[in-house]
Enzyme design. Structure first.
Site, mmCIF file in Angstrom:
data_model
loop_
_atom_site.group_PDB
_atom_site.id
_atom_site.type_symbol
_atom_site.label_atom_id
_atom_site.label_comp_id
_atom_site.label_asym_id
_atom_site.label_seq_id
_atom_site.Cartn_x
_atom_site.Cartn_y
_atom_site.Cartn_z
ATOM 1 N N THR A 266 69.362 -63.314 18.993
ATOM 2 C CA THR A 266 68.747 -64.109 20.268
ATOM 3 C C THR A 266 68.342 -65.463 19.727
ATOM 4 O O THR A 266 67.766 -65.441 18.402
ATOM 5 C CB THR A 266 67.424 -63.198 20.588
ATOM 6 O OG1 THR A 266 68.064 -61.890 21.025
ATOM 7 C CG2 THR A 266 66.735 -63.829 21.913
ATOM 8 N N SER B 38 71.661 -50.097 13.625
ATOM 9 C CA SER B 38 70.888 -49.204 13.142
ATOM 10 C C SER B 38 70.658 -49.118 11.757
ATOM 11 O O SER B 38 69.344 -48.785 11.105
ATOM 12 C CB SER B 38 71.173 -48.005 13.884
ATOM 13 O OG SER B 38 71.287 -47.935 15.327
ATOM 14 N N GLU C 163 57.752 -56.226 16.035
ATOM 15 C CA GLU C 163 58.736 -56.319 17.034
ATOM 16 C C GLU C 163 58.871 -55.395 18.035
ATOM 17 O O GLU C 163 58.708 -55.421 19.298
ATOM 18 C CB GLU C 163 60.122 -56.405 16.194
ATOM 19 C CG GLU C 163 61.302 -56.618 17.391
ATOM 20 C CD GLU C 163 62.584 -56.972 16.809
ATOM 21 O OE1 GLU C 163 63.617 -56.928 17.362
ATOM 22 O OE2 GLU C 163 62.664 -56.659 15.447
ATOM 23 N N ARG D 40 61.539 -54.196 55.476
ATOM 24 C CA ARG D 40 62.754 -53.775 55.665
ATOM 25 C C ARG D 40 62.729 -52.715 56.780
ATOM 26 O O ARG D 40 61.821 -51.739 56.591
ATOM 27 C CB ARG D 40 63.538 -53.184 54.704
ATOM 28 C CG ARG D 40 64.781 -52.384 54.939
ATOM 29 C CD ARG D 40 65.747 -53.271 55.303
ATOM 30 N NE ARG D 40 67.200 -52.404 55.327
ATOM 31 C CZ ARG D 40 68.253 -53.125 55.945
ATOM 32 N NH1 ARG D 40 68.277 -54.111 56.642
ATOM 33 N NH2 ARG D 40 69.502 -52.334 55.869
ATOM 34 N N GLY E 151 66.297 -51.279 17.318
ATOM 35 C CA GLY E 151 66.641 -49.895 16.902
ATOM 36 C C GLY E 151 66.729 -49.219 18.055
ATOM 37 O O GLY E 151 65.983 -49.138 19.105
ATOM 38 N N ASP F 21 58.055 -53.370 12.983
ATOM 39 C CA ASP F 21 56.897 -52.567 13.479
ATOM 40 C C ASP F 21 56.246 -53.517 14.674
ATOM 41 O O ASP F 21 56.047 -53.110 15.671
ATOM 42 C CB ASP F 21 55.914 -52.092 12.670
ATOM 43 C CG ASP F 21 56.387 -50.627 11.853
ATOM 44 O OD1 ASP F 21 57.274 -50.001 12.481
ATOM 45 O OD2 ASP F 21 55.755 -50.217 10.885
#
Length: 397
Positions: free
Chosen positions: A168, A141, A252, A278, A381, A250
């Site tokens: 990643t 963070s 992202e 179901r 974040g 931002d």
């Protein structure tokens, strides 16, 4: 005096072109990406030819000018593609956005022409895989203030030392956009960005990390041990990386919300199908009011996610280079991903409850979707950091 208001439906609906993009990406993902999803989850398997196929199909470089091999569209278009991909294979969608948005688009927005011409064509056609290196073992963070990776000038090179984690595409990346401190005494204002190639001496993948969710999307710890990077690979100038970071964060955050939306849409779809088929006590469980209540709540949550996600994507379209990290867009992107991730979590909780015991089985698709929820409350974040960003911006204004 009569005031004419804009058509309400038009304000919240996609245009015909945008709908066509979403539909085409949905058909592609259902046909090409969905068949890969179960194996990716079961084996943490990476389909080595997936990016080349995506590039050939025109699904990379969405925001990049055709001069550099891109499509020349906008962030909204990119977000719609991500939404569709996330419906059918959210693990591959995560790898796609790390490549497309965190690496490729950041290089396009912030690099010089020589860097663009060298790296963008391969990233756009899928022959190169990209990633972003920001988070560190001791800097999550507080990614900027606690960053320990350093870069010192040595002739025509910078020498990088340190490590990155939870990256990643880390195990499969050819090109990495990496942040390091070139002036450690200046704190966050002494950070620079570098384009690193996987074959540079001193770089290595320390370990591949095995995850609870988004399995198959490759994640790694990276090490830089006297890693020599040509000085010409610095992006945006020395000690000017914080602008690249904040603008990128931002964007992202705006682009994580469509992942949440796509997953939630798929969860609602298969929950409705399951409730219809179901049978218990001699009738479909869709006839039970408590199941209907959950389906209704899921529908409302998905629709509100959709409206907020699209609104923020459209506003992020206008974000100028270096313009992130402050103002209304900073608060909005944090709010968008916070709401989308939290709401997706609640949608998936309802979905597993509707599926009952079958939803608790590892191999079930709804279980695979459910295991994806927590990452999106942590990545780009944490929820707590998002709240601090929102409160900080609205209180100062």
């Amino acid at each position: 005096m009569t005031t004419t208001l804009p058509n309400a439906a038009a304000q919240f609906a996609l245009s015909a072109d945008q709908s066509a993009v979403l539909d085409a990406a949905d058909r592609y993902a259902k046909a090409e990406l969905y068949p890969l999803s179960a194996r990716m989850d079961n084996e943490e398997w990476w389909p080595a030819d997936a990016f080349a196929k995506l590039g050939k199909a025109g699904y990379f470089g969405i925001t990049v000018d055709p001069e550099f091999g891109g499509v020349g569209a906008d962030l909204m278009t990119s977000g719609l593609i991500l939404q569709a991909f996330s419906r059918w294979n959210h693990a591959l969608a995560l790898s796609w956005v790390a490549h497309e948005n965190l690496c490729l688009n950041n290089i396009y927005r912030n690099a010089n022409d020589a860097q663009r011409r060298k790296y963008l064509p391969g990233l756009c056609d899928g022959s190169l895989t990209g990633t972003l290196g920001l988070t560190e073992p001791g800097a999550g963070s507080d990614a900027l203030g606690s960053m320990r990776t350093t870069a010192r000038r040595d002739g025509d090179h910078y020498v990088l030392n340190g490590g990155k984690i939870y990256i990643t595409n880390g195990p499969v990346a050819d090109v990495l956009l990496v942040y390091a401190k070139t002036n450690p005494s200046a704190g966050a204002h002494g950070i620079s960005a570098f384009i690193v190639e996987k074959d540079y001496p001193g770089f290595r993948v320390a370990q591949k990390l095995v995850k609870m969710g988004f399995r198959g999307s490759q994640t790694a710890e990276l090490v830089f041990d006297e890693c020599r990077v040509p000085a010409e690979n610095m992006v945006g100038g020395e000690n000017r990386g914080v602008g690249v970071v904040m603008s990128g964060l931002d964007l992202e955050r705006a682009m994580i919300a469509p992942i949440c939306l796509g997953i939630a849409e798929r969860a609602l779809e298969i929950s409705i199908d399951y409730a219809r088929t179901r049978k218990q006590f001699g009738k479909a469980i869709a006839e039970f009011q408590m199941v209907q209540s959950r389906v209704a709540e899921m529908y409302v949550m998905v629709e509100t996610m959709r409206s907020f996600t699209y609104r923020v994507l459209m506003e992020a379209n206008e974000l100028e280079v270096g313009g992130g990290g402050r103002g209304s867009i900073h608060a909005l992107t944090a709010a968008s991903v916070m709401y989308a991730a939290d709401t997706m979590n609640r949608v998936l909780d309802h979905a597993v409850q509707i599926h009952g015991g079958s939803g608790y089985i590892w191999e079930a698709e709804i279980n695979r979707l459910f295991r994806s929820t927590k990452l999106l409350e942590i990545g780009a974040g944490t929820t707590e950091v998002r709240k601090l960003i929102i409160a900080g911006e609205i209180l100062k204004s």
